[in-house]
Design a protein around this motif. Structure first.
Motif, mmCIF file in Angstrom:
data_model
loop_
_atom_site.group_PDB
_atom_site.id
_atom_site.type_symbol
_atom_site.label_atom_id
_atom_site.label_comp_id
_atom_site.label_asym_id
_atom_site.label_seq_id
_atom_site.Cartn_x
_atom_site.Cartn_y
_atom_site.Cartn_z
ATOM 1 N N ASN A 63 0.795 -1.229 0.000
ATOM 2 C CA ASN A 63 0.000 0.000 0.000
ATOM 3 C C ASN A 63 0.827 1.277 0.000
ATOM 4 N N THR A 64 2.148 1.153 0.108
ATOM 5 C CA THR A 64 2.990 2.356 0.098
ATOM 6 C C THR A 64 4.033 2.247 -1.014
ATOM 7 N N SER A 65 5.111 1.545 -0.751
ATOM 8 C CA SER A 65 6.228 1.476 -1.695
ATOM 9 C C SER A 65 5.806 0.971 -3.067
ATOM 10 N N LEU A 66 4.966 -0.049 -3.100
ATOM 11 C CA LEU A 66 4.566 -0.622 -4.394
ATOM 12 C C LEU A 66 3.475 0.188 -5.093
ATOM 13 N N LYS A 67 3.090 1.304 -4.502
ATOM 14 C CA LYS A 67 2.172 2.241 -5.170
ATOM 15 C C LYS A 67 2.865 3.563 -5.467
ATOM 16 N N ASN A 68 4.143 3.633 -5.151
ATOM 17 C CA ASN A 68 4.931 4.829 -5.410
ATOM 18 C C ASN A 68 5.162 4.962 -6.922
ATOM 19 N N LYS A 69 4.841 6.130 -7.453
ATOM 20 C CA LYS A 69 4.930 6.367 -8.899
ATOM 21 C C LYS A 69 6.335 6.117 -9.447
ATOM 22 N N ASP A 70 7.361 6.576 -8.749
ATOM 23 C CA ASP A 70 8.733 6.396 -9.223
ATOM 24 C C ASP A 70 9.140 4.919 -9.229
ATOM 25 N N ILE A 71 8.725 4.198 -8.204
ATOM 26 C CA ILE A 71 9.032 2.765 -8.133
ATOM 27 C C ILE A 71 8.309 2.020 -9.241
ATOM 28 N N ILE A 72 7.045 2.336 -9.452
ATOM 29 C CA ILE A 72 6.268 1.678 -10.513
ATOM 30 C C ILE A 72 6.911 1.926 -11.874
ATOM 31 N N GLU A 73 7.319 3.158 -12.136
ATOM 32 C CA GLU A 73 7.953 3.475 -13.421
ATOM 33 C C GLU A 73 9.257 2.707 -13.604
ATOM 34 N N GLU A 74 10.061 2.632 -12.552
ATOM 35 C CA GLU A 74 11.334 1.902 -12.623
ATOM 36 C C GLU A 74 11.096 0.411 -12.838
ATOM 37 N N LEU A 75 10.170 -0.159 -12.088
ATOM 38 C CA LEU A 75 9.864 -1.589 -12.243
ATOM 39 C C LEU A 75 9.331 -1.883 -13.641
ATOM 40 N N ASN A 76 8.382 -1.080 -14.107
ATOM 41 C CA ASN A 76 7.784 -1.310 -15.424
ATOM 42 C C ASN A 76 8.788 -1.147 -16.555
ATOM 43 N N SER A 77 9.745 -0.251 -16.395
ATOM 44 C CA SER A 77 10.708 0.030 -17.462
ATOM 45 C C SER A 77 11.877 -0.943 -17.515
ATOM 46 N N ASN A 78 12.301 -1.432 -16.362
ATOM 47 C CA ASN A 78 13.576 -2.151 -16.327
ATOM 48 C C ASN A 78 13.543 -3.552 -15.735
ATOM 49 N N PHE A 79 12.419 -3.998 -15.218
ATOM 50 C CA PHE A 79 12.343 -5.289 -14.554
ATOM 51 C C PHE A 79 11.078 -6.033 -14.973
ATOM 52 N N TYR A 80 11.061 -7.319 -14.716
ATOM 53 C CA TYR A 80 9.830 -8.101 -14.736
ATOM 54 C C TYR A 80 9.463 -8.301 -13.271
ATOM 55 N N TYR A 81 8.302 -7.814 -12.879
ATOM 56 C CA TYR A 81 7.861 -7.859 -11.491
ATOM 57 C C TYR A 81 6.880 -9.016 -11.304
ATOM 58 N N ILE A 82 7.133 -9.820 -10.270
ATOM 59 C CA ILE A 82 6.247 -10.938 -9.953
ATOM 60 C C ILE A 82 5.811 -10.816 -8.503
ATOM 61 N N ASP A 83 4.525 -10.925 -8.294
ATOM 62 C CA ASP A 83 3.918 -10.903 -6.976
ATOM 63 C C ASP A 83 3.670 -12.358 -6.572
ATOM 64 N N LEU A 84 4.342 -12.843 -5.522
ATOM 65 C CA LEU A 84 4.227 -14.248 -5.134
ATOM 66 C C LEU A 84 3.733 -14.374 -3.698
ATOM 67 N N ASN A 85 2.510 -14.879 -3.552
ATOM 68 C CA ASN A 85 1.995 -15.208 -2.232
ATOM 69 C C ASN A 85 2.676 -16.503 -1.803
ATOM 70 N N ALA A 86 3.416 -16.461 -0.710
ATOM 71 C CA ALA A 86 4.192 -17.623 -0.256
ATOM 72 C C ALA A 86 3.309 -18.831 0.044
ATOM 73 N N GLU A 87 2.053 -18.583 0.311
ATOM 74 C CA GLU A 87 1.133 -19.672 0.638
ATOM 75 C C GLU A 87 0.288 -20.098 -0.568
ATOM 76 N N GLU A 88 0.785 -19.766 -1.757
ATOM 77 C CA GLU A 88 0.104 -20.118 -3.009
ATOM 78 C C GLU A 88 -0.045 -21.632 -3.109
ATOM 79 N N LYS A 89 -1.269 -22.084 -3.335
ATOM 80 C CA LYS A 89 -1.521 -23.525 -3.370
ATOM 81 C C LYS A 89 -1.457 -24.111 -4.774
ATOM 82 N N LYS A 90 -1.511 -23.253 -5.788
ATOM 83 C CA LYS A 90 -1.425 -23.804 -7.149
ATOM 84 C C LYS A 90 0.027 -24.150 -7.480
#
Length: 159
Positions: A63-90
């Motif tokens: 709700n803070t860092s991952l909604k920061n405009k500068d961080i989003i722009e950097e991630l979208n431009s230079n990285f592949y971002y993956i959101d991984l719930n550690a308790e993912e059952k699939k």
């Protein structure tokens, strides 16, 4: 009837005020299953945000860092971002391996891939940011909550 029209107008205006601002950048999220194809098109480092639903620090970071405009722009431009719930059952398919959920107790467990990526010095803590190179090798791990300032600093150093 006039009151009805005024009330309708008020509701309509209130609804438009509450709608999300479309001008804000959205964080592009990818799945592990997409990475091989994406790396064939354009080589990039991968950032995996490993979290759980019950972790208050994970939620704070979402709700803070991952909604920061500068961080989003950097991630979208230079990285592949993956959101991984550690308790993912699939089952997660990555690098020709299948990673599955392993129970650790009553109603608890962890996905093998999350365990692999979030283990630092023999411990798992949430949240964890795991940075992978374009070959899928871990190049950096950062555990615990990060402010936007700290996150941006790390992105600049890893990029």
């Amino acid at each position: 009837m006039k009151i009805f029209h005024q009330l309708f107008l008020l509701v309509l205006l209130s609804g438009s005020i509450l709608l999300p601002d479309e001008s804000h950048a959205q964080l592009k999220k990818y799945q592990f299953e997409q990475l091989d194809s994406l790396q064939n098109i354009q080589k990039r480092k991968v950032i995996v945000f490993i979290h759980t639903d019950w972790c208050k620090y994970c939620q704070a970071m979402e709700n803070t860092s991952l909604k920061n405009k500068d961080i989003i722009e950097e991630l979208n431009s230079n990285f592949y971002y993956i959101d991984l719930n550690a308790e993912e059952k699939k089952i997660i398919l990555y690098k020709k391996y299948s990673f599955s959920f392993k129970p650790t107790g009553n109603h608890t467990g962890i996905n093998d891939l999350a365990k692999e990526l979030a283990t630092v010095d023999g411990q798992i803590s949430y949240p964890t940011l795991c940075f992978l190179n374009d070959k899928g090798e871990i190049i950096f791990q950062q555990t615990n909550y990060m402010t936007s300032i700290k996150f941006i600093e790390i992105l600049k150093n890893v990029h």
